[in-house]
Design an enzyme around this catalytic site. Structure first.
Site, mmCIF file in Angstrom:
data_model
loop_
_atom_site.group_PDB
_atom_site.id
_atom_site.type_symbol
_atom_site.label_atom_id
_atom_site.label_comp_id
_atom_site.label_asym_id
_atom_site.label_seq_id
_atom_site.Cartn_x
_atom_site.Cartn_y
_atom_site.Cartn_z
ATOM 1 N N SER A 693 -12.190 -19.038 11.966
ATOM 2 C CA SER A 693 -12.850 -18.761 10.685
ATOM 3 C C SER A 693 -12.556 -17.358 10.169
ATOM 4 O O SER A 693 -13.273 -16.868 9.321
ATOM 5 C CB SER A 693 -14.368 -18.944 10.833
ATOM 6 O OG SER A 693 -14.876 -18.028 11.776
ATOM 7 N N LYS A 736 -24.098 -17.582 10.110
ATOM 8 C CA LYS A 736 -23.292 -16.513 9.513
ATOM 9 C C LYS A 736 -24.017 -15.879 8.320
ATOM 10 O O LYS A 736 -23.951 -14.657 8.130
ATOM 11 C CB LYS A 736 -21.934 -17.068 9.086
ATOM 12 C CG LYS A 736 -21.061 -17.479 10.269
ATOM 13 C CD LYS A 736 -19.753 -18.108 9.832
ATOM 14 C CE LYS A 736 -18.900 -18.494 11.033
ATOM 15 N NZ LYS A 736 -17.636 -19.134 10.659
#
Length: 900
Positions: A693, A736
C-alpha cells in the site's frame, strides 16, 4: 474325638431320652451346627450367656440357630434361621474377660415353632423334625456313599485339612444322612450352603447335595494346586502378591462369584453409568474396566488404564448448560461490558435469536481480528456471560506440535489428551464458549501442522465426531461456540480462514478512548490499587493528555498502564498517611508521568520536497509512514533503504518505472535517469516494513524530488500503483484513517475502489477527515503537486467531444420529431399541386446545415466557449424550422376557404 462321638451315638440310640419342647435359644454366627458335630463356641453376649446358664441348670440342652446377618450384634427373632440343631453343652469354662467358652455337640435337627420369650434370653417352643425314609435302591446309595468317601480322600491328598479320625469314622458310617452331616460338618462350607444342607430332610438328597459341593471344592483345590505349581518357579514380593490374587480370582471363577468384583472396579462402573456416555463410548469404558480387573494393581499398564478411565468419566458427554435466550438482557450485558463494537454485538444477538427459534443450531465459528488491546478476549467473556455458558480460553501462540491439539497416543510415556479435550474437561459442559487466542501465531515444524489439526475442530460439518489420539473415541463438539482471535489475517491458512466468520475490530479514536477510560479503565485501576473515588479523581483533560501525549496505539493497554502509573503515585501518598483527595489535571499528569512520549507534529514543521506521508497497517493498528527521496548526481541507480520487504521494494521499482515513462508529461527531463541517482529511504530502519500500500506514496515522493515541488505535510496517502499508473485497493482503511487522525493529518488520499469501505468508518471520523478518492496516479499528482499532465488534457478533450456528440444527437432527434409532425401537411399540399409553396423548405435547407459549420469553426476555440456557443446555435434552427414549415400550411387553409 471319635471315641466321644461313638459313645454319645450309642447313648443317644439306646436311651432314646426325651427332648423337651421348650428350650433356650442360643444365636450363633459364622457356623452351622450339624447333628453329631462337636464344636467349641465362645459366648459373649448377655442374652446368650443367660441362655447357656438356663440350659446348664436343667438338662444342658439348647437350640442352636445361625444368624442370617452376621454383622448384627443383637439379632431379633426375624434375623435368626427357624431351622436349627438341638445341642448338648458338654463342657463350660468362664474366661477372665467375662465371656464363656462351651463345648457343644449337635444331637438332632429341629425347628422353631414359636418364640415364647425374648428377655432375659430367647425361649422357644420347638417342633420335632423327622427324617424321611430312604427310598432309593441300596446299590445307588452305596455307590453314592463310596463316591463321597473317595472324593473326600482325594481332597485330603490335595491339602485339604481333614482329621484322620474323621476319615475312620466315615468308613464305619452306613447311613447316608449321617454320612452327609459328617462330611458337611468337616468340609468348611459357606454359611448359606451349610444351612441349605441342614434343612434337607431326605437323607439321599442331602448326601447328593453334599457330593456336588464336595466335587466343586475338589475342583477348586485342583486349580489351587495348579496355580501353586506354576507360581513356585519365581517368587519375590510382587510375584507373591500376584500369585495370591490369581488364586483368589481362580477360586471366585470356580465358585461362580466372579460378579463380586473389587470395590475400585465397581466404583469405576458406577461412575461410567452416571456419566451417561453414548452407547459405543460406554461399551469401550466397561471393556477397559474389565481389563483393569484382570491386571495386577501395581502393573504399569494398570496405572495407564486407570488414568484413561478417569478421563472418560470426567468428560462432559451429556452435561450442558441452558442458554439464556433473553435478547434484551444479553444486549444489556454486552452494552455494559463494552463500548461501541456494534457489529459484534449485533452478530451475537442474531445468534441468540436463531437459537430461540431453533434449538438445534450448531455453534458458530467467529474470528475477531484486530490490534492488541481492543477487547477481543474480554468480549468472549462477555458473550459467555450474556448467554449463560461456561468460558474456556486456549492460547495458540507458539504452538508447533500437532499433539497439542489432538493429544498423544496412550502408548507414549506421559501421554495426555490434546488441549481441546482438556478444555472441555475444564469447562465441565459440552456447550461452553471456547476462545482460541492468537490463532494467527500458530506454527508448524517436523512435529506436524497444528493449523491442519484445527480444521476438524472448527468445521461445523466435521466436529461432531472429533477424534483425540489419546481417547481414540469420537467426541461431539457441535454444541461448542468457538471464538478465535487474531491480530492479522495473512498468516492464517486459507482452509482454516474459510471455516470462520471474520469480524474486524479496528482501533479506537481519542474520543472513544476517553469514554472507555472513564467507564472501565479508571474504575478498575482505582480498585486494583487500593484506592477509592473519594481519594482520586481524573478530569477529562487529564485523560485526553494521557491518550494523546503518552500513548499512540490502536488499543487501550498502554492507556491503562499509564492510568495505573498515576494511581500508584497517589496510592504511595495515601499509604504514607495522606487523606486528601487528589484531582488529576493535565499538570498532575506531567508531574506523575514525566515528559510526554509523543508530540502532535513529529518532526514535520513545514512542507518539504521529496517527503511524502504514507499510511501503513500493522498488527497493532494503523501507523503513519514517512517516505523520503533525494536526488544526487550519478548513473541512474535506485537505492532503497529502511529495512524494506520484497513487496515494498517492488512498489518502489514500479513507482520509479512509472516516473520514467511519464517524465515528459510530468515536466521532468526525459533522460534524468542517465546522470541522476535516486535514494528512497523509509525512516526507523531497524523496524521491518512490508506491505502492498506504499506505491503511490513512493511515486509522489520521487516526482516531488525530481520536480522540486514540496508536499503538503497535512496530507497522507495510501494505495498501490501499477506500471500504467492505476491505483489498486488496499486493506485496513479504518485503521489507517485513525492513524492519520492521531498524527493530526486532515486530508487522506485513498483508492476509489475502496469507496465501499468508507461505510465501515464511523461518521465522527469521516467528519474530521477530508477523504479523497483517487483512481489514477495523475489524480494524485494533480491533487498533491498541482501537476496537470497531458494525459489529463487529453481526457478533457475527450469529455468535450462527448458533450458535442451528445448535443448533435439531441439536435437530430428534435429534427426528426419536427419532420414527423409536418409530414401530413406536406402531403396535403402536394395533392393540390402547390409547387411554389413546396420550395420554401428546400430554401431553408442551407440554414439547417449552419450549426454543423459553426461546430467545425468553434472546435479551435476555448473549450467552455465552444460547448456553450454550439449548443446555442444548434437550438436556434430547431426553433425556426417549425415556423417555416407552418407557413405553407396556413396559406393552404386560406386558399381552401376562398375557393369555397
Amino acid at each position: 474325638m471319635s471315641d466321644e462321638i461313638n459313645d454319645i451315638d450309642e447313648e443317644f440310640n439306646e436311651e432314646q431320652f426325651d427332648i423337651p419342647e421348650v428350650l433356650p435359644l442360643l444365636p450363633i454366627r459364622d457356623v452351622v451346627i450339624f447333628p453329631y458335630m462337636i464344636v467349641p463356641l465362645f459366648v459373649g453376649r448377655e442374652r446368650s450367656i443367660n441362655a447357656v446358664d438356663a440350659a446348664l441348670t436343667k438338662d444342658r440342652l439348647v437350640f442352636l440357630s445361625t444368624q442370617r446377618d452376621v454383622s448384627k450384634e443383637d439379632p431379633d427373632p426375624e434375623d435368626l434361621n427357624n431351622f436349627g440343631t438341638i445341642g448338648m453343652i458338654m463342657r463350660m469354662l468362664k474366661l477372665p474377660d467375662g465371656r464363656v467358652k462351651i463345648l457343644v455337640q449337635g444331637l438332632t435337627r429341629s425347628k422353631v415353632k414359636t418364640f415364647l420369650q425374648t428377655q432375659p434370653f430367647y425361649t422357644i417352643d420347638t417342633l420335632k423334625v423327622e427324617e424321611e425314609p430312604v427310598v432309593k435302591a441300596p446299590l445307588e446309595i452305596e455307590a453314592l456313599m463310596r463316591n463321597v468317601r473317595e472324593v473326600l480322600e482325594r481332597l485330603a491328598s490335595l491339602g485339604k485339612i481333614i482329621f484322620p479320625e474323621v476319615m475312620m469314622v466315615l468308613e464305619n458310617v452306613q447311613e447316608p444322612g449321617r454320612l452327609a452331616d459328617l462330611v458337611a460338618a468337616n468340609l468348611g462350607l459357606k454359611t448359606d450352603d451349610a444351612q441349605k444342607v441342614l434343612e434337607i430332610l431326605d437323607p439321599v438328597e442331602r448326601l447328593q447335595t453334599v457330593s456336588d459341593l464336595l466335587v466343586k471344592e475338589f475342583q477348586v483345590a485342583q486349580m489351587q494346586s495348579k496355580i501353586q505349581s506354576q507360581a513356585k518357579e519365581e517368587m519375590d514380593k510382587s510375584q507373591r502378591e500376584y500369585y495370591l490374587r490369581e488364586q483368589l480370582k481362580a477360586i471366585k471363577t470356580e465358585l461362580g462369584d466372579i460378579e463380586e468384583t473389587s470395590e475400585e472396579i465397581n466404583d469405576f462402573k458406577k461412575k461410567i453409568k452416571a456419566a451417561k456416555m453414548p452407547p459405543d463410548i460406554e461399551k469401550e469404558a466397561i471393556k477397559q474396566a474389565d481389563r483393569l480387573d484382570m491386571m495386577h494393581p501395581d502393573a504399569a499398564e494398570a496405572t495407564l488404564t486407570r488414568t484413561y478411565l478417569d478421563w472418560l468419566i470426567d468428560l462432559p458427554w451429556s452435561k450442558q448448560t441452558k442458554d439464556v435466550l433473553d435478547i434484551a438482557k444479553a444486549k444489556e450485558i454486552l452494552d455494559t461490558d463494552h463500548y461501541d463494537l456494534e457489529k459484534v454485538k449485533e452478530r451475537i444477538l442474531e445468534y441468540l435469536a436463531v437459537r430461540k427459534l431453533k434449538n438445534d443450531t450448531k455453534g458458530p465459528i467467529l474470528c475477531f481480528v484486530g490490534p492488541p488491546g481492543v477487547g477481543k478476549t474480554s468480549l468472549g467473556k462477555s458473550i459467555a456471560r450474556a448467554i449463560g455458558r461456561k468460558f474456556v480460553r486456549l492460547s495458540l501462540g507458539g504452538v508447533r506440535d500437532e499433539a497439542e491439539i489432538r493429544g498423544h497416543r496412550r502408548t507414549y510415556v506421559g501421554a495426555l489428551p490434546g488441549r481441546i479435550i482438556q478444555g472441555m474437561k475444564q469447562a465441565g459442559t459440552n456447550n461452553p464458549v471456547f476462545m482460541m487466542d492468537e490463532i494467527d501465531k500458530i506454527g508448524s515444524d517436523f512435529r506436524g501442522d497444528p493449523s491442519s489439526a484445527l480444521l476438524e475442530v472448527l468445521d461445523p460439518e466435521q466436529n461432531n465426531s472429533f477424534s483425540d489420539h489419546y481417547l481414540n473415541l469420537p467426541f461431539d463438539l457441535t454444541n461448542v461456540m468457538f471464538i478465535t482471535t487474531a491480530n492479522q489475517m495473512d498468516p492464517i491458512p486459507g482452509p482454516l480462514k474459510d471455516r470462520m466468520e471474520i469480524i474486524y475490530i479496528p482501533g479506537y479514536t481519542s474520543e472513544e478512548k476517553l469514554v472507555i477510560a472513564n467507564r472501565y479503565l479508571i474504575p478498575r485501576q482505582i480498585k486494583e490499587n487500593g484506592l477509592s473515588d473519594k481519594l482520586i479523581k481524573f478530569t477529562d483533560e487529564a485523560v485526553t493528555k494521557i491518550i494523546t501525549e503518552y500513548t499512540r496505539e490502536a488499543g487501550l493497554r498502554n492507556v491503562e498502564r499509564e492510568i495505573a502509573g498515576v494511581c500508584r503515585k497517589v496510592a504511595k501518598k495515601v499509604a504514607a498517611g495522606s487523606t486528601k483527595s487528589t484531582t488529576i489535571t493535565p499538570t498532575k499528569v506531567h508531574e506523575y508521568l514525566g515528559i510526554p512520549k509523543y508530540m502532535d507534529e513529529e518532526e514535520r514543521e513545514k512542507d518539504e520536497i521529496g517527503v511524502a506521508t504514507g499510511l501503513a497497517w500493522t498488527p497493532v493498528g494503523g501507523e503513519v509512514l514517512y517516505i523520503e527521496t533525494t536526488i544526487m548526481k550519478g548513473r541512474g541507480q535506485l537505492t532503497l533503504t529502511g529495512h524494506l520487504g520484497d513487496v515494498m521494494k517492488e512498489s518502489a521499482q514500479a513507482a520509479y518505472s512509472y516516473t520514467r515513462t511519464r517524465a515528459k508529461e510530468l515536466g521532468i527531463a526525459p533522460e534524468f535517469y542517465k546522470d541522476k541517482d535516486i535514494h528512497v529511504h523509509v525512516p526507523a530502519g531497524a523496524i521491518p516494513k512490508d506491505g502492498p500500500s506504499a506505491g503511490i506514496t513512493m511515486a509522489t515522493s520521487i516526482v516531488s524530488a525530481l520536480t522540486q515541488i514540496p508536499i503538503d505535510k497535512n496530507l497522507a496517502m495510501t494505495g498501490e500503483i501499477t506500471l500504467r499508473g492505476r491505483i489498486l485497493p488496499i486493506g485496513g482503511l479504518k485503521e489507517k484513517c485513525l492513524a492519520a487522525l492521531r498524527a493530526g493529518i486532515k486530508t487522506v488520499l485513498c483508492p476509489d475502489r475502496n469507496k465501499k469501505d468508507l461505510e465501515e468508518i464511523p461518521k465522527n471520523i469521516k467528519d474530521k477527515l477530508n477523504i479523497v478518492l483517487v483512481g489514477h496516479m495523475d489524480d494524485v499528482l494533480s491533487r498533491v503537486l498541482k501537476i496537470t499532465t497531458k494525459n489529463k488534457a487529453a481526457s478533457n478533450k475527450k469529455a468535450a467531444a462527448k458533450k458535442r456528440a451528445a448535443a448533435k444527437s439531441k439536435k437530430i432527434t428534435k429534427k426528426k420529431a419536427v419532420s414527423a409532425k409536418a409530414a401530413p401537411k406536406k402531403k396535403a399540399i402536394a395533392k393540390k399541386k402547390a409547387t411554389p409553396k413546396k420550395a420554401a423548405p428546400a430554401k431553408a435547407a442551407p440554414k439547417k446545415a449552419t450549426p454543423k459549420k459553426a461546430v467545425a469553426k468553434k472546435r479551435a476555440a476555448p473549450k467552455k466557449a465552444t460547448v456553450k456557443k454550439t449548443v446555442a446555435k444548434k437550438a436556434a434552427p430547431a426553433k425556426a424550422a417549425p415556423k417555416k414549415k407552418a407557413a405553407p400550411a396556413k396559406a393552404t387553409a386560406k386558399k381552401k376557404k376562398g375557393r369555397k
